[in-house]
Write a protein that holds these residues in place. Structure first.
Motif, PDB file in Angstrom:
ATOM      1  N   ALA A   1       0.876  -1.047   0.179  1.00 12.82           N
ATOM      2  CA  ALA A   1      -0.055   0.101   0.060  1.00 12.82           C
ATOM      3  C   ALA A   1       0.898   1.296   0.167  1.00 12.82           C
ATOM      4  CB  ALA A   1      -0.904   0.035   1.310  1.00 12.82           C
TER       5      ALA A   1
ATOM      6  N   GLY B   1     -14.352   6.274  -5.109  1.00 15.89           N
ATOM      7  CA  GLY B   1     -13.692   6.007  -6.575  1.00 15.89           C
ATOM      8  C   GLY B   1     -14.361   5.037  -7.178  1.00 15.89           C
ATOM      9  N   TYR B   2     -15.721   4.905  -6.915  1.00 17.02           N
ATOM     10  CA  TYR B   2     -16.589   3.986  -7.952  1.00 17.02           C
ATOM     11  C   TYR B   2     -17.334   4.675  -8.896  1.00 17.02           C
ATOM     12  CZ  TYR B   2     -15.961  -0.147  -4.919  1.00 17.02           C
ATOM     13  OH  TYR B   2     -15.348  -1.230  -4.148  1.00 17.02           O
TER      14      TYR B   2
ATOM     15  N   GLU C   1     -16.494   5.092 -11.874  1.00 14.41           N
ATOM     16  CA  GLU C   1     -16.389   4.276 -13.179  1.00 14.41           C
ATOM     17  C   GLU C   1     -17.451   3.170 -13.243  1.00 14.41           C
ATOM     18  OE1 GLU C   1     -14.892   3.600 -16.824  1.00 14.41           O
ATOM     19  OE2 GLU C   1     -14.466   5.176 -15.770  1.00 14.41           O
ATOM     20  N   VAL C   2     -17.594   2.563 -12.057  1.00 16.66           N
ATOM     21  CA  VAL C   2     -18.703   1.647 -11.725  1.00 16.66           C
ATOM     22  C   VAL C   2     -20.034   2.167 -12.164  1.00 16.66           C
ATOM     23  CG1 VAL C   2     -19.581  -0.225 -10.027  1.00 16.66           C
ATOM     24  CG2 VAL C   2     -17.072   0.403  -9.980  1.00 16.66           C
TER      25      VAL C   2
ATOM     26  N   VAL D   1     -20.348   2.676 -16.061  1.00 14.00           N
ATOM     27  CA  VAL D   1     -20.669   1.235 -16.633  1.00 14.00           C
ATOM     28  C   VAL D   1     -21.856   0.758 -16.401  1.00 14.00           C
ATOM     29  CG1 VAL D   1     -19.894  -1.076 -16.981  1.00 14.00           C
ATOM     30  CG2 VAL D   1     -18.168   0.485 -16.851  1.00 14.00           C
TER      31      VAL D   1
ATOM     32  N   ILE E   1     -24.189   2.555 -18.449  1.00 13.12           N
ATOM     33  CA  ILE E   1     -24.423   2.024 -19.632  1.00 13.12           C
ATOM     34  C   ILE E   1     -24.950   0.753 -19.923  1.00 13.12           C
ATOM     35  CG2 ILE E   1     -22.927   1.187 -21.545  1.00 13.12           C
ATOM     36  CD1 ILE E   1     -20.795   3.144 -20.362  1.00 13.12           C
ATOM     37  N   LEU E   2     -24.934  -0.113 -19.035  1.00 11.15           N
ATOM     38  CA  LEU E   2     -25.562  -1.512 -19.037  1.00 11.15           C
ATOM     39  C   LEU E   2     -26.941  -1.505 -18.880  1.00 11.15           C
ATOM     40  CD1 LEU E   2     -23.161  -3.743 -17.021  1.00 11.15           C
ATOM     41  CD2 LEU E   2     -23.344  -3.713 -19.483  1.00 11.15           C
TER      42      LEU E   2
ATOM     43  N   LYS F   1     -28.779   1.350 -19.765  1.00  8.48           N
ATOM     44  CA  LYS F   1     -29.232   1.685 -21.205  1.00  8.48           C
ATOM     45  C   LYS F   1     -29.655   0.938 -21.968  1.00  8.48           C
ATOM     46  CE  LYS F   1     -28.072   6.765 -20.068  1.00  8.48           C
ATOM     47  NZ  LYS F   1     -27.200   7.616 -19.850  1.00  8.48           N
ATOM     48  N   GLY F   2     -28.505   0.044 -21.981  1.00  5.79           N
ATOM     49  CA  GLY F   2     -28.462  -1.114 -23.107  1.00  5.79           C
ATOM     50  C   GLY F   2     -29.844  -2.143 -22.722  1.00  5.79           C
TER      51      GLY F   2
ATOM     52  N   SER G   1     -32.830  -0.400 -23.767  1.00  7.33           N
ATOM     53  CA  SER G   1     -33.001  -0.256 -25.255  1.00  7.33           C
ATOM     54  C   SER G   1     -33.633  -1.469 -25.793  1.00  7.33           C
ATOM     55  CB  SER G   1     -31.553  -0.019 -25.811  1.00  7.33           C
ATOM     56  OG  SER G   1     -31.401  -1.138 -26.938  1.00  7.33           O
ATOM     57  N   ILE G   2     -33.353  -2.831 -25.207  1.00  7.80           N
ATOM     58  CA  ILE G   2     -33.795  -4.176 -25.606  1.00  7.80           C
ATOM     59  C   ILE G   2     -35.219  -4.175 -25.035  1.00  7.80           C
ATOM     60  CG2 ILE G   2     -33.724  -6.647 -25.158  1.00  7.80           C
ATOM     61  CD1 ILE G   2     -30.502  -6.219 -24.753  1.00  7.80           C
TER      62      ILE G   2
ATOM     63  N   ASP H   1     -37.184  -2.340 -27.491  1.00 10.29           N
ATOM     64  CA  ASP H   1     -37.376  -2.843 -28.578  1.00 10.29           C
ATOM     65  C   ASP H   1     -38.379  -3.991 -28.428  1.00 10.29           C
ATOM     66  OD1 ASP H   1     -36.630  -3.024 -31.435  1.00 10.29           O
ATOM     67  OD2 ASP H   1     -34.879  -4.437 -31.217  1.00 10.29           O
TER      68      ASP H   1
ATOM     69  N   LYS I   1     -41.467  -3.998 -31.036  1.00 13.28           N
ATOM     70  CA  LYS I   1     -41.686  -4.823 -32.244  1.00 13.28           C
ATOM     71  C   LYS I   1     -42.758  -6.031 -31.726  1.00 13.28           C
ATOM     72  CE  LYS I   1     -37.212  -4.207 -34.300  1.00 13.28           C
ATOM     73  NZ  LYS I   1     -35.960  -4.806 -34.391  1.00 13.28           N
TER      74      LYS I   1
END
Lengths: 59, 288
Positions: free
Chosen positions: B2, B154-155, B157-158, B161, B164-165, B167-168, B171-172, B175, B179
């Protein structure tokens, strides 16, 4: 004497998650591979993900 | 190993004119004291060293370098903060020098390239938590507090991500709704009922139904998953083709034989007609 507590950084948490993803129960392998590869290549953005998911569904 | 700070040395920055030393030797520190005794000067120095800015001094009206350099310093004095670590490769000094015309120039010196990488990576972490942040934190909603915690440890970035997941996923989901996949699934189920005579929703049920249907064909294969269907279809296709080819060949042979027979019968018939006519006319010829 105090024991040192090791806390994972955000990157380490993400690395572990994407590494373990294909081994989780009931996870679609093609989807898990897609996500892991995109993360490893640094391409995991919202736009890329939506496009790749579209390709995966149509493929 | 450390990373621990061994010593912090500050001179001529914010309210600190003369050099102060903080020999931490890898331990944590609490600074307490009355207002104006220099606590914020120390935290400002550390924030500037790590992030190249000081959050409460980020304003277009404030010149950061002038605000950081102690105004009582002479032009030849160099303002600086030096941190030494338990890993000497990370030792770093950041300074503010002033030329004759009063222009302040910052400079940073790393003892090794590892230090450059360490400070660059550290910029992605939230190192500073000020009283103002804590005060605002109390008034925030649960989700905002969670977001703040992620930033503090410091999370971020988590969180990024995760967004992003999510939103993915949305989106599905959108869809699927657009459809009308539910209707398509029901149509496919109806087709399956019509073709294989079973209402199936799960792969397992489908596999069982197909195994039941194909068992009389003696294909020497038991379907385990939907991926085996292609193999079964190809086996069935081969068997069907062989039967058809064999039957067609047999029919062709019969047709050829019948054609030959017909020709021969016509010839026999023709010859017989000639013979018959001659036979009929033979007594007449005798009488004559």
């Amino acid at each position: 004497m105090l024991k040192e507590i090791v806390v994972k950084s955000g990157k380490e948490v993400l690395d572990s998650f994407f590494e373990a993803l294909p081994n989780l129960d009931n996870v679609d392998m093609s989807l898990a591979s897609l996500l892991s590869d995109m993360y490893a290549e640094g391409n995991l953005t919202e736009k890329n993900l939506v496009n790749e998911l579209q390709k995966l569904r149509e493929g | 190993m450390a990373i621990k700070i061994k010593n912090i040395s500050i001179k001529g920055i914010r309210g600190i004119k003369d050099t102060i030393q903080l020999p931490l030797e890898g331990k944590s520190i609490i600074l307490y004291g009355d207002n104006g005794t220099g606590k914020s000067s120390i935290s400002d120095c550390i924030e500037w060293l790590y992030t190249d800015k000081v959050s409460h001094l980020s304003s277009s009206e404030i010149d950061l370098k002038s605000a950081l350099r102690n105004s009582d310093l002479s032009l030849t004095d160099v303002a600086s903060i030096s941190i030494t670590f338990n890993n000497p490769d990370l030792n770093t000094t950041k300074s503010l020098s002033c030329n004759n015309r009063g222009k302040i120039t910052p400079a940073i010196t790393h003892s090794h390239n590892n230090a450059r990488e360490y400070f660059s990576t550290s910029k992605q972490e939230n190192l500073i938590l000020r009283y103002q942040h804590l005060r605002n934190f109390v008034d925030k909603t649960k989700s905002e507090k969670l977001g703040d915690f992620f930033d503090i440890i410091g999370y971020s970035e988590v969180t990024k991500v995760k967004d992003i997941l999510r939103k993915g996923y949305n989106s599905i989901k959108a869809d699927i709704k657009t459809k009308n996949f539910e209707a398509q699934i029901n149509t496919q189920k109806e087709t399956l009922v019509e073709k294989i005579g079973a209402l199936v929703s799960l792969e397992k049920d489908f596999v069982n139904a197909i195994n039941e249907i194909t068992k009389d064909f003696k294909l020497d294969i038991t379907i385990q998953s939907i991926h085996d269907i292609d193999e079964v279809l190809s086996k069935l296709k081969i068997l069907t083709n062989t039967d058809i080819i064999s039957t067609l060949s047999y029919l062709n042979t019969i047709q050829n034989t019948l054609n030959t027979l017909e020709n021969e019968l016509n010839l026999v018939n023709l010859e017989y007609s000639g013979f018959y006519n001659a036979f009929i006319s033979f007594p007449l010829m005798l009488r004559a």
